[in-house]
Design a protein around this motif. Structure first.
Motif, mmCIF file in Angstrom:
data_model
loop_
_atom_site.group_PDB
_atom_site.id
_atom_site.type_symbol
_atom_site.label_atom_id
_atom_site.label_comp_id
_atom_site.label_asym_id
_atom_site.label_seq_id
_atom_site.Cartn_x
_atom_site.Cartn_y
_atom_site.Cartn_z
ATOM 1 N N SER A 83 -5.116 -0.059 -2.356
ATOM 2 C CA SER A 83 -5.590 1.360 -2.543
ATOM 3 C C SER A 83 -6.562 1.949 -1.466
ATOM 4 C CB SER A 83 -6.021 1.639 -3.808
ATOM 5 O OG SER A 83 -7.352 1.080 -4.080
ATOM 6 N N THR A 84 -6.416 3.058 -1.126
ATOM 7 C CA THR A 84 -7.548 3.462 -0.343
ATOM 8 C C THR A 84 -8.266 4.603 -1.133
ATOM 9 O OG1 THR A 84 -7.784 4.558 1.936
ATOM 10 C CG2 THR A 84 -5.994 5.188 0.772
ATOM 11 N N GLN A 85 -9.594 4.659 -0.957
ATOM 12 C CA GLN A 85 -10.468 5.947 -1.706
ATOM 13 C C GLN A 85 -10.580 5.876 -3.247
ATOM 14 O OE1 GLN A 85 -9.113 8.860 1.076
ATOM 15 N NE2 GLN A 85 -11.284 8.953 2.015
ATOM 16 N N ASN A 86 -9.742 5.089 -3.836
ATOM 17 C CA ASN A 86 -9.737 4.884 -5.336
ATOM 18 C C ASN A 86 -9.021 6.192 -5.977
ATOM 19 O OD1 ASN A 86 -11.154 2.870 -5.070
ATOM 20 N ND2 ASN A 86 -13.172 4.065 -5.119
ATOM 21 N N ALA A 87 -8.256 6.940 -5.142
ATOM 22 C CA ALA A 87 -7.760 8.099 -5.791
ATOM 23 C C ALA A 87 -6.349 7.935 -6.508
ATOM 24 C CB ALA A 87 -7.305 9.029 -4.491
ATOM 25 N N HIS A 88 -5.664 6.863 -6.607
ATOM 26 C CA HIS A 88 -4.229 6.740 -6.850
ATOM 27 C C HIS A 88 -4.291 5.505 -7.920
ATOM 28 C CE1 HIS A 88 -4.006 8.696 -2.959
ATOM 29 N NE2 HIS A 88 -3.201 9.380 -3.669
ATOM 30 N N HIS A 89 -5.176 5.068 -8.587
ATOM 31 C CA HIS A 89 -5.179 3.944 -9.374
ATOM 32 C C HIS A 89 -4.574 4.220 -10.708
ATOM 33 C CE1 HIS A 89 -9.051 2.026 -7.523
ATOM 34 N NE2 HIS A 89 -8.084 2.262 -6.619
ATOM 35 N N GLY B 278 0.686 -1.270 0.073
ATOM 36 C CA GLY B 278 0.007 -0.234 0.138
ATOM 37 C C GLY B 278 0.784 1.246 0.011
ATOM 38 N N ALA B 279 0.467 2.250 -0.680
ATOM 39 C CA ALA B 279 1.011 3.630 -0.569
ATOM 40 C C ALA B 279 -0.124 4.711 -1.029
ATOM 41 C CB ALA B 279 2.325 3.610 -1.606
ATOM 42 N N MET B 280 0.342 5.855 -0.915
ATOM 43 C CA MET B 280 -0.112 7.015 -1.326
ATOM 44 C C MET B 280 0.511 8.122 -2.020
ATOM 45 S SD MET B 280 -3.489 7.813 1.516
ATOM 46 C CE MET B 280 -2.559 7.735 2.985
ATOM 47 N N ALA B 281 1.598 8.442 -1.801
ATOM 48 C CA ALA B 281 2.629 9.109 -2.250
ATOM 49 C C ALA B 281 3.238 8.505 -3.761
ATOM 50 C CB ALA B 281 3.857 9.337 -1.381
ATOM 51 N N GLU B 282 3.593 9.455 -4.383
ATOM 52 C CA GLU B 282 3.637 9.058 -5.833
ATOM 53 C C GLU B 282 5.024 8.323 -5.730
ATOM 54 O OE1 GLU B 282 4.536 10.769 -10.344
ATOM 55 O OE2 GLU B 282 4.102 12.305 -8.798
ATOM 56 N N GLN B 283 6.225 8.523 -5.149
ATOM 57 C CA GLN B 283 7.493 7.824 -4.969
ATOM 58 C C GLN B 283 7.243 6.436 -4.443
ATOM 59 O OE1 GLN B 283 10.561 9.854 -3.021
ATOM 60 N NE2 GLN B 283 11.996 8.240 -3.169
ATOM 61 N N MET C 107 -2.221 6.542 -11.040
ATOM 62 C CA MET C 107 -0.805 6.603 -10.911
ATOM 63 C C MET C 107 -0.073 5.475 -10.634
ATOM 64 S SD MET C 107 0.622 8.771 -7.443
ATOM 65 C CE MET C 107 -0.142 10.522 -7.715
ATOM 66 N N TYR C 108 -0.933 4.423 -10.164
ATOM 67 C CA TYR C 108 -0.325 3.054 -9.803
ATOM 68 C C TYR C 108 -0.047 2.529 -11.397
ATOM 69 C CZ TYR C 108 -0.423 -2.005 -9.503
ATOM 70 O OH TYR C 108 -0.114 -3.180 -9.514
ATOM 71 N N LEU C 109 -1.085 2.553 -12.179
ATOM 72 C CA LEU C 109 -0.916 1.815 -13.450
ATOM 73 C C LEU C 109 0.211 2.683 -14.313
ATOM 74 C CD1 LEU C 109 -4.824 1.629 -14.371
ATOM 75 C CD2 LEU C 109 -3.066 -0.147 -13.582
ATOM 76 N N ASP C 110 0.195 3.945 -14.459
ATOM 77 C CA ASP C 110 1.064 4.925 -14.869
ATOM 78 C C ASP C 110 2.681 4.313 -14.338
ATOM 79 O OD1 ASP C 110 -0.533 6.242 -16.523
ATOM 80 O OD2 ASP C 110 -0.536 8.073 -15.225
ATOM 81 N N ALA C 111 2.829 4.197 -13.109
ATOM 82 C CA ALA C 111 4.055 3.667 -12.657
ATOM 83 C C ALA C 111 4.492 2.332 -13.034
ATOM 84 C CB ALA C 111 4.020 3.559 -11.118
ATOM 85 N N LEU C 112 3.430 1.399 -13.397
ATOM 86 C CA LEU C 112 3.871 0.140 -13.739
ATOM 87 C C LEU C 112 4.514 0.179 -15.181
ATOM 88 C CD1 LEU C 112 0.535 -1.916 -13.259
ATOM 89 C CD2 LEU C 112 2.856 -2.354 -12.213
ATOM 90 N N ILE D 283 4.209 4.926 -4.494
ATOM 91 C CA ILE D 283 3.374 4.111 -5.420
ATOM 92 C C ILE D 283 4.271 3.461 -6.605
ATOM 93 C CG2 ILE D 283 1.664 4.339 -7.196
ATOM 94 C CD1 ILE D 283 0.248 6.152 -5.132
ATOM 95 N N GLU D 284 5.341 4.189 -6.920
ATOM 96 C CA GLU D 284 6.246 3.678 -8.035
ATOM 97 C C GLU D 284 7.151 2.597 -7.347
ATOM 98 O OE1 GLU D 284 9.762 5.152 -10.928
ATOM 99 O OE2 GLU D 284 7.857 6.308 -10.631
ATOM 100 N N ARG D 285 7.242 2.647 -5.997
ATOM 101 C CA ARG D 285 7.927 1.488 -5.415
ATOM 102 C C ARG D 285 7.143 0.323 -5.482
ATOM 103 N NH1 ARG D 285 8.662 3.801 -0.750
ATOM 104 N NH2 ARG D 285 10.574 4.555 -1.351
ATOM 105 N N VAL D 286 5.762 0.293 -5.238
ATOM 106 C CA VAL D 286 4.790 -0.731 -5.358
ATOM 107 C C VAL D 286 4.560 -1.348 -6.790
ATOM 108 C CG1 VAL D 286 2.174 -1.258 -5.264
ATOM 109 C CG2 VAL D 286 3.163 0.548 -3.561
ATOM 110 N N ALA D 287 4.852 -0.440 -7.738
ATOM 111 C CA ALA D 287 4.633 -0.917 -9.238
ATOM 112 C C ALA D 287 5.939 -1.718 -9.411
ATOM 113 C CB ALA D 287 4.753 0.381 -10.143
ATOM 114 N N ARG D 288 7.090 -1.458 -8.730
ATOM 115 C CA ARG D 288 8.494 -2.178 -9.006
ATOM 116 C C ARG D 288 8.344 -3.395 -8.228
ATOM 117 N NH1 ARG D 288 12.915 -1.067 -6.263
ATOM 118 N NH2 ARG D 288 12.030 1.295 -5.982
ATOM 119 N N ILE D 289 7.958 -3.393 -6.952
ATOM 120 C CA ILE D 289 8.245 -4.683 -6.185
ATOM 121 C C ILE D 289 7.129 -5.518 -5.730
ATOM 122 C CG2 ILE D 289 10.228 -3.302 -5.080
ATOM 123 C CD1 ILE D 289 8.778 -3.146 -2.394
#
Length: 331
Positions: free
Chosen positions: A182-188, A163-168, A190-195, A170-176
């Protein structure tokens, strides 16, 4: 389970504020009974979260609670959304984690706040090695382990969700990570872009979406009854530093302020069906949607009334609508 099948679940923090007094014995017993009942109504996942040194008893030992739930249920998937991974020995866990934000808890467990990201990353690496069944030495910046076998090896290795909310972060989430909590659907997005930035396909994305929504036949009347519990919950997260330095984040004054600020959404059945269907159609990467079983201090039976509405009226309509959309798209 079919990867196209989105599960619906419940989220528990087991907070028991003194403002609404009851014994922890009764609260946990009623909650376990609720979980057994919810499973019989089609709930497919239970999510547990973690904090430490909280006066209201916010779950400090989610794995113990998970074991109790597992002993009482047959089919629900039990996950953590989320545990504070740097506070745990990675050889002994894991499913869903993050590096945490409650600063006083980190040094209390002998960790340095500045080391949370590297503790999380090395922890994920260690967990995967442990689950592989192959003993191998590990020598990192934060952890040092000899080549010892970790048994029993999982028959099917769980996915490691982060889990994460900050952009940096979330990029770690995409990598590892194997998926994103997610919480409140606000960062989906951002996560897909980070992938894509880390060289992975958006189609590989897996999102486990915690909802901050109240679903009721008359949501405004329900909110008038339970809004103070929601106010306690959100202001508590602000005080813990979930959204930034607590001294710089203003508290919400009234339950209506929460709704006006988008911290909670209020849905009747038709709105819930429309919103959830649109969410799942637009984001096929969502594999689970879960709601708070009840808010801090709210009676368990009060939360059960919303669970009954969710399972009897909302989920069947959403499943049918999403299946119809996918059938139309494939045709």
């Amino acid at each position: 389970m079919d990867d196209q099948h989105c599960t619906f679940g419940l989220w528990y923090d087991f907070r028991n504020p003194a403002r609404w007094p009851r014994t922890f014995t009764d609260f946990y017993a009623q909650s376990l009974e609720q979980i057994r009942w919810a499973e019989s109504r089609g709930i497919e996942s239970i999510w547990l979260t973690e904090h430490h040194f909280m006066a209201d008893g916010y779950t400090p030992s989610p794995f113990v609670v998970a074991a109790a739930i597992g002993a009482q249920t047959d089919t629900v998937r039990i996950g953590t959304n989320l545990i504070v991974s740097p506070l745990h020995n990675p050889i002994r866990l894991d499913r869903g984690g993050g590096h945490g934000y409650s600063q006083p808890a980190v040094p209390a467990f002998g960790r340095a706040v500045r080391n949370r990201p590297s503790l999380l990353e090395e922890g994920v690496d260690l967990i995967r090695r442990a689950w592989s069944g192959e003993p191998a030495e590990f020598h990192g910046k934060r952890y040092d382990f000899p080549a010892l076998p970790v048994t029993p090896q999982p028959e099917i290795a769980p996915r490691l969700l982060v889990g994460a909310m900050a952009e940096q972060a979330i990029e770690r989430v995409a990598r590892i990570g194997d998926g994103y909590l997610s919480t409140q659907n606000a960062h989906h997005e951002m996560y897909l872009d980070a992938l894509e930035r880390v060289g992975r396909s958006r189609d590989e994305g897996r999102i486990y979406a915690g909802q901050w929504a109240v679903v009721a036949d008359d949501p405004e009347r329900e909110w008038a009854r339970i809004g103070e519990h929601a106010l306690y919950q959100i202001n508590g997260y602000i005080e813990m530093g979930a959204f930034g330095p607590p001294d710089s984040i203003p508290r919400f004054g009234t339950p209506q302020d929460l709704v006006d600020g988008g911290a909670f959404t209020l849905w009747d059945v038709d709105t819930a069906v429309t919103e959830l269907t649109a969410l799942l159609v637009s984001r096929p990467q969502i594999k689970d949607v879960h709601f708070w079983a009840q808010l801090p201090g709210e009676p368990v039976d009060s939360g059960s009334a919303r669970i009954e509405l969710l399972t009897s009226k909302v989920v069947p309509q959403v499943r049918a609508a999403v299946a119809a959309d996918r059938q139309e798209a494939s045709a």
